[in-house]
Write a protein that holds these residues in place. Sequence first.
Motif, PDB file in Angstrom:
ATOM      1  N   UNK A 173      71.947   2.698  38.932  1.00 24.12           N
ATOM      2  CA  UNK A 173      72.754   3.403  39.932  1.00 24.12           C
ATOM      3  C   UNK A 173      74.001   4.052  39.311  1.00 24.12           C
ATOM      4  N   UNK A 174      74.504   3.492  38.236  1.00 20.36           N
ATOM      5  CA  UNK A 174      75.684   4.053  37.570  1.00 20.36           C
ATOM      6  C   UNK A 174      75.384   5.188  36.615  1.00 20.36           C
ATOM      7  N   UNK A 175      74.108   5.516  36.419  1.00 19.04           N
ATOM      8  CA  UNK A 175      73.729   6.560  35.458  1.00 19.04           C
ATOM      9  C   UNK A 175      73.756   7.962  36.042  1.00 19.04           C
ATOM     10  N   UNK A 223      73.538  -3.554  44.806  1.00 16.66           N
ATOM     11  CA  UNK A 223      72.923  -4.610  44.023  1.00 16.66           C
ATOM     12  C   UNK A 223      71.415  -4.686  44.149  1.00 16.66           C
ATOM     13  N   UNK A 224      70.799  -3.683  44.784  1.00 18.95           N
ATOM     14  CA  UNK A 224      69.343  -3.653  44.991  1.00 18.95           C
ATOM     15  C   UNK A 224      68.603  -3.719  43.658  1.00 18.95           C
ATOM     16  N   UNK A 246      75.651   9.204  43.792  1.00 16.83           N
ATOM     17  CA  UNK A 246      74.433   8.390  43.861  1.00 16.83           C
ATOM     18  C   UNK A 246      74.607   7.131  44.710  1.00 16.83           C
ATOM     19  N   UNK A 247      75.628   6.308  44.498  1.00 15.53           N
ATOM     20  CA  UNK A 247      75.756   5.101  45.337  1.00 15.53           C
ATOM     21  C   UNK A 247      75.848   5.435  46.826  1.00 15.53           C
ATOM     22  N   UNK A 248      76.588   6.485  47.171  1.00 14.10           N
ATOM     23  CA  UNK A 248      76.720   6.891  48.578  1.00 14.10           C
ATOM     24  C   UNK A 248      75.372   7.335  49.127  1.00 14.10           C
ATOM     25  N   UNK A 293      64.093   3.459  39.256  1.00 17.14           N
ATOM     26  CA  UNK A 293      64.578   3.731  40.606  1.00 17.14           C
ATOM     27  C   UNK A 293      66.074   4.033  40.508  1.00 17.14           C
ATOM     28  N   UNK A 294      66.497   5.246  40.876  1.00 19.44           N
ATOM     29  CA  UNK A 294      67.919   5.601  40.757  1.00 19.44           C
ATOM     30  C   UNK A 294      68.841   4.687  41.566  1.00 19.44           C
ATOM     31  N   UNK A 295      68.314   4.023  42.583  1.00 16.08           N
ATOM     32  CA  UNK A 295      69.132   3.138  43.414  1.00 16.08           C
ATOM     33  C   UNK A 295      69.120   1.688  42.935  1.00 16.08           C
ATOM     34  N   UNK A 296      68.316   1.398  41.904  1.00 16.59           N
ATOM     35  CA  UNK A 296      68.266   0.064  41.326  1.00 16.59           C
ATOM     36  C   UNK A 296      69.613  -0.230  40.657  1.00 16.59           C
TER      37      UNK A 296
END
Length: 182
Positions: A94-96, A113-114, A101-103, A87-90
């Motif tokens: 998220x940093x990859x 932190x999800x 992406x975080x926004x 999950x890209x938001x995991x």
Amino acid sequence: DVKEAFGELSLPLLKDLPFARELTLTGAARYSDYNTSAGSTFAWNAGGPWRPINDLRFRANYSRSVRVPTLDDLYSSPSQNFAFLQDPCDALYIGNGTTNRPTNCSAQGIPAGYVNTAARAASTGYLSAGNPFLTEEQSSSWTIGAVYTPSFLPGFSFTADYYNIQLKNRIETLGAQTILNQ
């Protein structure tokens, strides 16, 4: 169904002259009409060889080519697949991605932190299928080359080529992870 018309041309311009042992113009064209979303396509090329002396031959060609989607690309039935997806938001991933992406994850309501425990623990099911709206893939290419066959070395030949290919509307199956990441 497809209907096609094509033609080729080889037109000798010069022969057995000083600095023109051979000079030929070549060309080809193909018109195709498909009963799919590709519709009608046109591909062609032009170029030819020039042999200034017996031992040296140059060649050049410019092409506009097409590849239409296959029936499978267009109409394959949805099929169930499974993969371990990140999950890209995991928080682990998220940093990859890009700096956006975080926004983007936050805009979807996903908190910082999800942790996607379900995706971390098991494979994820998804469907993949054909896309009946695909159109043709197109390319433009230049090829320039030379062949050196010195008469003083029977059987020897040296070939060098340069090519440049530009591709538009690439037909490709995207994996589930690529789709998530994008």
